[in-house]
Write a protein that holds these residues in place. Structure first.
Motif, PDB file in Angstrom:
ATOM      1  N   THR A  84       0.562  -1.107   0.261  1.00  0.00           N
ATOM      2  CA  THR A  84      -0.127   0.117  -0.319  1.00  0.00           C
ATOM      3  C   THR A  84       1.315   1.309   0.100  1.00  0.00           C
ATOM      4  N   GLU A  85       2.344   1.061   0.436  1.00  0.00           N
ATOM      5  CA  GLU A  85       2.556   1.870   0.190  1.00  0.00           C
ATOM      6  C   GLU A  85       3.624   2.584  -1.676  1.00  0.00           C
ATOM      7  N   THR A  86       3.821   1.504  -2.131  1.00  0.00           N
ATOM      8  CA  THR A  86       3.807   1.627  -3.634  1.00  0.00           C
ATOM      9  C   THR A  86       3.112   1.775  -4.428  1.00  0.00           C
ATOM     10  N   GLY A  87       2.030   0.270  -4.373  1.00  0.00           N
ATOM     11  CA  GLY A  87       1.295  -0.134  -5.279  1.00  0.00           C
ATOM     12  C   GLY A  87       1.846  -1.482  -5.823  1.00  0.00           C
ATOM     13  N   LEU A  88       2.861  -1.644  -5.680  1.00  0.00           N
ATOM     14  CA  LEU A  88       3.774  -2.306  -6.378  1.00  0.00           C
ATOM     15  C   LEU A  88       3.038  -3.493  -5.428  1.00  0.00           C
ATOM     16  N   GLU A  89       3.125  -5.166  -6.704  1.00  0.00           N
ATOM     17  CA  GLU A  89       3.059  -6.351  -6.695  1.00  0.00           C
ATOM     18  C   GLU A  89       4.392  -7.432  -5.950  1.00  0.00           C
ATOM     19  N   LEU A  90       4.125  -7.604  -4.639  1.00  0.00           N
ATOM     20  CA  LEU A  90       5.211  -7.938  -4.142  1.00  0.00           C
ATOM     21  C   LEU A  90       5.388  -9.522  -4.306  1.00  0.00           C
ATOM     22  N   SER A  91       3.805 -10.311  -4.371  1.00  0.00           N
ATOM     23  CA  SER A  91       4.096 -12.006  -5.153  1.00  0.00           C
ATOM     24  C   SER A  91       3.115 -12.159  -5.283  1.00  0.00           C
TER      25      SER A  91
END
Length: 330
Positions: free
Chosen positions: A239-246
């Motif tokens: 929720t800080e970057t909007g990037l998919e982590l896994s």
């Protein structure tokens, strides 16, 4: 058939390793009982819980009713007919009021939960779906739209619709925090982020899937979103970057993702006919248990106050609709 039917323990305990599945003795959910709903036709949408009277309110969307279930005595209590495709329910304990969002007519109906009579209707332009509540502001948030998208806001103090925040597409499930709203918009393949003070979208994050991001759960402490994609994926996003982590593979047609903060697990209900339990450890999701369920059984609800997880199974063929009750293992 008696409404309370005991289920065998240890159903289909499975562990996913890559694309294969192997047995494991880990139990995340313990089957407790089944409540049969013989008069309900078709399938379900979302549920709400009344901790005071231990009532479960269930949106029987195909039956156009809201089913009231007595969880204390494990039996159906009352059927509330006349709702035009109920999609979501929210129970407000301070006023003993049930709010029902309906899809076909774009309404949120307030129901006196003592008399079960409708007391007020909030009319929106199109389909109403997800409901979320902020206790601090006493506001009810409504997912609105089919050909367009918006988050409607009902002030329960004044009992009025105060505003609507436009979106790029129609909303499915969303999560509300003190300062943000995170909205799944499968038609656009987006998660839009609303700033609650500005009352507008401040970010749009692309979901790398097939425009099928439907259910959502949030871990505010760890700044994570868990996104279920109907094609068969469960994503973890920041929720800080909007990037998919896994991402991990899950059965298809997921409709429910719930975070059990006490055990640090995710419960994922899929319409393909499976209920998965994931253990979260060191940022990774490990499937520790899987139950075979009924085709179309995508609706679940975690009830921390009662230490229960409930799964709604639709009426199919000769099988009556039913509620399966599980107890999260410690």
């Amino acid at each position: 058939m008696h409404p309370l039917k005991k289920l065998p323990l240890g159903l289909c305990c499975l562990l996913m390793i890559g694309s294969t599945r192997a047995q494991t003795k880990i139990q995340a959910l313990i089957p407790k009982a089944e409540i049969v709903l013989p008069n309900v036709k078709g399938g379900f949408d979302l549920m709400a819980y009344d901790a005071g009277q231990k009532r479960l309110f269930l949106s029987a969307q195909d039956n156009h009713s809201v089913e009231v279930i007595d969880l204390k005595n494990s039996k159906p209590l009352k059927s509330l007919p006349g709702f035009n495709e109920p999609k979501w329910v929210f129970y407000h304990p301070e006023t003993n009021t049930l709010y029902v969002a309906t899809g076909k007519d774009g309404k949120v109906t307030a129901v006196n939960a003592a008399t079960y009579k409708a007391i007020k209707t909030y009319q929106f332009k199109e389909k109403c779906n997800n409901l979320r509540y902020d206790q601090n502001t006493n506001e009810l948030f409504v997912g609105v739209g089919d050909t367009f998208g918006a988050i409607g806001i009902i002030d329960l103090n004044t009992q009025k619709i105060t505003r609507q925040i436009p979106l790029a597409g129609f909303p499915k499930q969303f999560e509300v925090t003190t300062d943000r709203i995170y909205v799944n918009e499968p038609g656009k393949g987006l998660i839009e982020v609303i700033d609650r003070k500005l009352n507008k979208v401040i970010a749009a994050w692309l979901v790398k899937s097939n425009k099928d991001n439907v259910p959502m759960a949030i871990d505010q402490a760890k700044h994570l979103l868990y996104i279920g994609c109907a094609g068969g994926s469960l994503l973890t996003m920041s929720t800080e970057t909007g990037l998919e982590l896994s991402r991990v593979t899950i059965p298809k047609d997921v409709d429910g993702v719930y975070l059990d903060k006490k055990s640090n697990r995710l419960y994922v209900s899929c319409g393909e006919g499976f209920l998965d339990a994931f253990q979260i450890k060191n940022g990774k999701l490990n499937l520790i248990q899987q139950f075979a369920t009924r085709n179309g059984a995508g609706t679940g609800l975690l009830i921390p106050a009662a230490q229960l997880y409930v799964l709604a199974e639709p009426q199919t063929g000769k099988l009556p609709a039913a509620i399966r009750i599980f107890q999260p293992a410690l």
